[in-house]
Scaffold this motif. Structure first.
Motif, PDB file in Angstrom:
ATOM      1  N   LYS A   1       0.823  -1.210   0.000  1.00 28.45           N
ATOM      2  CA  LYS A   1       0.000   0.000   0.000  1.00 28.45           C
ATOM      3  C   LYS A   1       0.862   1.268   0.000  1.00 28.45           C
ATOM      4  O   LYS A   1       0.650   2.172  -0.801  1.00 28.45           O
ATOM      5  N   SER A   2       1.821   1.323   0.921  1.00 26.01           N
ATOM      6  CA  SER A   2       2.678   2.516   1.002  1.00 26.01           C
ATOM      7  C   SER A   2       3.479   2.679  -0.278  1.00 26.01           C
ATOM      8  O   SER A   2       3.618   3.794  -0.802  1.00 26.01           O
ATOM      9  N   THR A   3       3.997   1.574  -0.776  1.00 31.06           N
ATOM     10  CA  THR A   3       4.798   1.627  -2.000  1.00 31.06           C
ATOM     11  C   THR A   3       3.959   2.177  -3.149  1.00 31.06           C
ATOM     12  O   THR A   3       4.418   3.043  -3.904  1.00 31.06           O
TER      13      THR A   3
ATOM     14  N   PHE B   1      -2.724  10.037   1.614  1.00 33.42           N
ATOM     15  CA  PHE B   1      -2.543   9.817   3.050  1.00 33.42           C
ATOM     16  C   PHE B   1      -2.021   8.398   3.259  1.00 33.42           C
ATOM     17  O   PHE B   1      -2.564   7.453   2.689  1.00 33.42           O
ATOM     18  N   ASP B   2      -0.980   8.262   4.079  1.00 36.00           N
ATOM     19  CA  ASP B   2      -0.482   6.913   4.387  1.00 36.00           C
ATOM     20  C   ASP B   2      -0.628   6.644   5.881  1.00 36.00           C
ATOM     21  O   ASP B   2       0.195   7.083   6.679  1.00 36.00           O
ATOM     22  N   GLU B   3      -1.674   5.967   6.253  1.00 29.49           N
ATOM     23  CA  GLU B   3      -1.993   5.625   7.639  1.00 29.49           C
ATOM     24  C   GLU B   3      -1.806   6.825   8.580  1.00 29.49           C
ATOM     25  O   GLU B   3      -1.039   6.761   9.538  1.00 29.49           O
ATOM     26  N   PRO B   4      -2.533   7.904   8.302  1.00 31.06           N
ATOM     27  CA  PRO B   4      -2.311   9.133   9.065  1.00 31.06           C
ATOM     28  C   PRO B   4      -2.701   9.031  10.530  1.00 31.06           C
ATOM     29  O   PRO B   4      -2.283   9.872  11.326  1.00 31.06           O
TER      30      PRO B   4
END
Ligand code: ADP
Ligand code: MG
Length: 240
Positions: free
Chosen positions: A40-42, A160-163
């Motif tokens: 997901k982050s990638t 947004f990455d797991e904010p």
């Protein structure tokens, strides 16, 4: 607004993304979820050119992210990104944190940048804290500052990455509320989050990733109603 076409990425020999394709229309809110390590982050870092990819292409507002001729700093300045860790500059005040990229990247004057910063702090409910330092704010407040900082650049979309995943439970909602407001105002958003309440209330679509593949990409009603893959069903049964 964002078009991801057959993206493949390797870290050395390890294929982290396999044939990922999806798109996000203007004003759409897409939640990306899936097990830890699924890519997901990638994937969202590729959208912002924070990570290169080896195959496929990504187009953001007509700009090809993988094209070596693309002006990446300019692209990044238009795509707002909010991470799990807020990464504010600890030695600058809150309003200085909001102004610095506006002056350095967009060439705004200090006065203009700070005025815009104050306006955005008002919007996230933190105007009274403008002259404090990040260390004097709670985690939830710092994350709201990080969102305001991204908005100060007039982004065309927000990633947004797991904010909220580094926040204490009582601070999660204040950040989700700011994100919900943004969504209502029509911001195009791609959000990696495990907050399924937020997904249910705010998302237009849900993408579920597993081992580098996009295995579900559907409306939130379909996702929560009848997720097709067994992995998505397992994932939901664990977190809901
Ligand atoms: P997620 O955000 O879904 O947890 P990531 O995109 O962070 O997944 O990571 C996907 C996979 O890629 C994981 O197996 C992770 O260990 C690996 N990975 C992430 N970043 C790197 C890196 N810089 N170098 C090598 N492997 C990495
Ligand atoms: Mg991640």
């Amino acid at each position: 607004m964002i078009s991801i076409n057959n993206v493949n990425k390797w870290y050395g020999d390890f294929q982290v993304l396999t044939d990922c394709s999806t798109s996000v229309s203007k004003g759409e809110v897409v939640v990306v979820c899936g097990p830890s390590g699924s890519g997901k982050s990638t994937l969202i870092k590729c959208v912002n050119a924070l990570e290169p990819f080896q195959k496929g292409d990504i187009i953001v507002d007509g700009i090809s992210v993988g094209d070596p001729k693309t002006n990446l700093p300019k692209l990044r300045s238009r795509v707002g990104m909010v991470f799990q860790h807020f990464e504010l500059f600890p030695h600058l005040t809150i309003v200085e944190n909001l102004a610095i990229a506006q002056t350095k990247v967009l060439g705004r004057s200090k006065e203009e940048a700070e005025a815009k910063g104050i306006k955005l702090l008002e919007r996230v409910g933190l105007k009274a804290h403008a002259h404090k330092h990040p260390g004097q704010l709670s985690g939830g407040q710092q994350q709201r500052v990080a969102i305001a900082r991204a908005l100060a650049m007039d982004p065309i979309c927000m990633l947004f990455d797991e904010p909220t995943s580094a926040l204490d439970p009582e601070m999660i909602n204040e950040v989700l509320d700011v994100m919900t407001e943004l969504a209502k105002e029509g911001m195009t958003m791609m959000c990696v989050t495990h907050e399924m309440g937020f997904a249910r209330r705010v998302a237009d679509r849900v993408i579920f990733m597993d081992r580098g593949h996009i295995v579900e990409d559907c409306s939130k009603d379909d996702f929560f109603g009848t997720p097709r893959s067994e992995r998505a069903q397992q994932f939901l049964s664990k977190i809901l």
